[in-house]
Scaffold this active site. Structure first.
Site, short mmCIF file in Angstrom:
data_model
loop_
_atom_site.label_atom_id
_atom_site.label_comp_id
_atom_site.label_asym_id
_atom_site.label_seq_id
_atom_site.Cartn_x
_atom_site.Cartn_y
_atom_site.Cartn_z
N SER A 39 -0.69 -2.90 11.54
CA SER A 39 -0.13 -3.95 10.69
C SER A 39 1.11 -4.54 11.39
CB SER A 39 0.28 -3.37 9.34
OG SER A 39 -0.84 -2.75 8.75
N LYS A 69 -9.55 -2.15 1.66
CA LYS A 69 -9.21 -0.97 2.46
C LYS A 69 -9.98 0.27 1.96
CE LYS A 69 -6.05 -3.19 4.83
NZ LYS A 69 -6.29 -3.56 6.22
N CYS A 80 1.33 -6.85 13.73
CA CYS A 80 1.22 -7.20 15.15
C CYS A 80 0.52 -8.54 15.35
CB CYS A 80 0.47 -6.10 15.91
SG CYS A 80 1.45 -4.61 16.15
N TYR A 135 -1.00 -3.83 -7.09
CA TYR A 135 -0.83 -4.52 -5.80
C TYR A 135 -2.16 -4.54 -5.02
CZ TYR A 135 -0.07 -5.35 -0.96
OH TYR A 135 -0.21 -5.85 0.31
N ARG A 165 1.85 -12.20 -0.22
CA ARG A 165 0.50 -12.44 0.32
C ARG A 165 -0.11 -13.73 -0.19
NH1 ARG A 165 -1.83 -8.20 3.70
NH2 ARG A 165 -0.18 -6.66 3.76
N ASP A 202 -9.48 -8.99 9.52
CA ASP A 202 -8.96 -7.66 9.16
C ASP A 202 -9.97 -6.52 9.36
OD1 ASP A 202 -6.79 -6.10 8.21
OD2 ASP A 202 -7.71 -5.96 6.24
N ARG A 216 0.85 -1.19 0.00
CA ARG A 216 0.00 0.00 0.00
C ARG A 216 0.89 1.24 0.00
NH1 ARG A 216 -1.94 1.05 4.32
NH2 ARG A 216 -1.34 -0.64 5.67
N HIS A 219 -10.85 -1.45 11.63
CA HIS A 219 -9.75 -2.31 11.22
C HIS A 219 -9.56 -3.38 12.31
CE1 HIS A 219 -5.25 -2.43 9.78
NE2 HIS A 219 -5.96 -3.39 9.25
C1 OXD Z 1 -2.81 -4.00 6.28
C2 OXD Z 1 -3.40 -5.12 5.54
O1 OXD Z 1 -1.79 -3.45 5.86
O2 OXD Z 1 -4.34 -5.73 6.05
O3 OXD Z 1 -3.36 -3.64 7.32
O4 OXD Z 1 -2.93 -5.42 4.43
MN MN Z 2 -5.21 -4.70 7.69
#
Ligand code: OXD
Ligand code: MN
Length: 592
Positions: A248, A206, A250, A197, A376, A277, A69, A226
């Site tokens: 992110s 998102k 964690c 991406y 991913r 998520d 991102r 989130h």
């Molecule tokens: C993030 C994702 O970056 O879920 O939070 O990809």
């Molecule tokens: Mn996320």
């Protein structure tokens, strides 16, 4: 297809701008998806993996300049700058449409425009919202078919309504200098250009389910967060649901799919995953807060996922999955990533598409990785062995506890409970993570990430805090709010808490508190567990160490206060007075 004139007019307009050779409507059928996979394999966009070991699985490689991102190229385009706030990048809508219009113009010449009608949430549910994404990427189509509920039935449900989110995506030249991810919340529109991406181009995720949805949630009286959602099943069969927000990196997906330690499993405890998520939350008729996961799959980080860290996620990727930027083991046409196991493949193509020499692989040097660190898997949620039976529920699940978390070496204890909703909102608003010695760059740099929503709030962060406070006043029976920190370190920088499945022990304390089953110690920052109330049976951890994990270091907190003040000042004058009162009250309690 559809006779909906809002849909048809908009597609005409976008096609006139981007000039595709043809337009293909995605109907959600397996035949169409299979034909698209075959086309993408033929063009090299996808690599088909070993059908015996990875049935219906594919690998895709993005451009090397396009692997994550891009927060600095992500814009919220509201008429008034202050409505986007200081934390977001802002562009005036007219300026942005013009600027991006130039980039979209003719971008699909010689290409196909795919029309993807999709729903975020089970389409029949009150929570659900419809989007249509126009894209020139088969990879996007195939990912959206996993991550959302998509196809003709969504158009049928939409009928003649103008109520859908309009998403336009073009790969264009994958030019990072002209990459833009732009949101027009006042127009229900998302424009994304020059990226391929996932996080930038799967517009349901998102862009819609967090940025646009958070804006809609404020307007309509609900919340888009989130957050993962999990259910803890007790030996008597009762299930209590928890939602949790972490920045992110964690371990959100790991927590969402946690496997309880053996001593709990033997007693009959289980954990069920509703989402990893995103959560959409609404006040139910019974006065509780109910949550759904608007997605239909997992877009998880591959590196570090293994049999120990997350066997459920790994199992989910064994069929019907698209991998992005992982390594290809050419001996058996399977995938590999750092942290999958200790056997890097001898013959391998790395995420850039180059032959990879395992003898040069150095675990400490990310540049020698075979898989990109942000590589991913896109896997259907139904593949996950611990997916909740409520995953497709139209009403969602009732949330007993909201958990915030961060990565703090010293400041935050293993767990604490806020005093009430307003204080809990304050706790969420000051969430933060520190860079650790494991990551490159300076150690101990604090990044504030309120409710883990810093990159995802589609409007002014101060207004977002106010919305949290307003929701608290409207929920008759709100969840209790907690904060956890799995990442406290000792004087040598080692993590003290084992984490992973053992986080169950903390979840059980949280749910005991919700039920009023245990007392707790009141401290300056909130309620902290009494030592005997966290079950450490079977852990190689002494009561003394647990005491350290739960200790509130007042000096560290006092140092944090200055940083919180700076952050509130950065957000600006829309930070609600109630949160400044909470900050003052915290300071006073720390000084006592
Ligand atoms: C993030 C994702 O970056 O879920 O939070 O990809
Ligand atoms: Mn996320």
């Amino acid at each position: 297809m559809t006779n909906n004139r809002y849909v048809l007019n908009w597609i005409d307009e976008m096609a006139a701008l981007t000039k595709p050779d043809k337009i293909v409507w995605i109907d959600g059928s397996e035949e169409q998806a299979e034909a698209l996979r075959a086309e993408a394999v033929a063009s090299g966009e996808l690599v088909k993996l070993n059908p015996e070991l990875y049935p219906n699985c594919y690998l895709h490689r993005t451009a090397v300049n396009d692997v994550a991102r891009v927060e600095d190229r992500t814009f919220i385009c509201t008429t008034k700058k202050e409505d986007a706030g200081n934390i977001n990048n802002w562009m005036a809508p007219a300026e942005c449409y013009e600027k991006l219009g130039k980039l979209f113009r003719g971008s699909m010449v010689g290409r196909t425009m795919y029309v993807i009608p999709y729903s975020m949430g089970v389409p029949e549910s009150e929570f659900a919202k419809i989007g249509i994404e126009l894209t020139d990427s088969i990879y996007v189509v195939l990912n959206m078919l996993i991550m959302t509920r998509a196809g003709q039935h969504i158009l049928d449900i939409l009928g003649d309504s103008p109520d859908f989110i309009k998403g336009l995506h073009a790969r264009a030249d994958i030019d990072e200098k002209n990459r833009y991810i732009c949101h027009f919340p006042e127009d229900n529109t998302i424009w994304s250009v020059n990226s391929g991406y996932g996080g930038n181009v799967l517009l349901g995720k998102k862009c819609f389910a967090l940025r646009i949805a958070s804006y809609l949630g404020r307007k309509e009286g609900w919340m888009a967060e989130h957050m993962l959602i999990l259910g803890v099943e007790f030996p008597n069969g009762e299930i209590k649901y928890v939602s949790a927000a972490f920045p992110s990196a964690c371990g959100k997906t790991n927590l969402a799919m946690l496997i309880p330690p053996e001593i709990f499993r033997k007693k009959g405890y289980k954990v069920w995953c509703v989402g990893d998520d995103i959560a959409w939350l609404r006040i139910g008729k019974d006065g509780r807060l109910w949550a759904v996961n608007p997605e239909n799959g997992f877009f998880g980080v591959a590196p570090g996922t293994n049999e120990h860290s997350n066997p459920n996620a790994l199992a989910a990727t064994k069929k019907d999955t698209i991998f992005t930027n992982v390594a290809l083991n050419t001996d058996n046409n399977t995938v590999w990533w750092e942290g999958l196991d200790d056997n890097p493949p001898k013959h391998c193509i790395d995420w850039k598409g180059n032959v990879w020499d395992y003898t040069k692989y150095d675990k400490k040097d990310k540049t020698t990785c075979a898989a990109h660190p942000n590589s991913r898997f896109t896997a259907p949620a139904v593949n996950c062995p611990c997916v909740s039976s409520e995953f497709n529920s139209t009403t969602g699940v009732p949330i007993s506890a909201i958990v915030f978390g961060g990565r703090r070496a010293k400041t935050a204890p293993l767990v604490y409970q806020s005093f009430n909703w307003q204080h809990g909102t304050f706790v969420g608003s000051i969430m933060a993570s520190e860079t650790t010695a494991a990551a490159a760059g300076a150690v101990g740099v604090v990044r504030r990430d309120p409710m883990a929503m810093r990159p995802f709030v589609g409007y002014n962060m101060g207004d977002y805090f106010a919305h949290w406070l307003a929701m608290g006043k409207r929920i008759p029976n709100p969840p209790k709010i907690f904060h956890v920190n799995w990442f406290r370190t000792d004087s040598e920088g080692h993590f003290i808490w084992p984490g992973f499945g053992d986080n169950m022990r903390v979840l059980l304390w949280i749910l005991d508190r919700v039920e009023g089953k245990v007392d707790a110690k009141e401290t300056a920052i909130g309620y902290v567990p009494n030592l005997d109330d966290i079950n450490i049976e079977g852990l190689n951890l002494t009561k003394e160490t647990l005491a350290n994990l739960l200790d509130v270091d007042k000096e560290a907190w006092k140092q944090d206060i200055a940083n919180i003040k700076e952050f509130y000042a950065l957000i600006g004058d829309r930070v609600p007075a109630e949160l400044y009162q909470e900050l003052e009250a915290l300071e006073a309690r720390l000084d006592k």
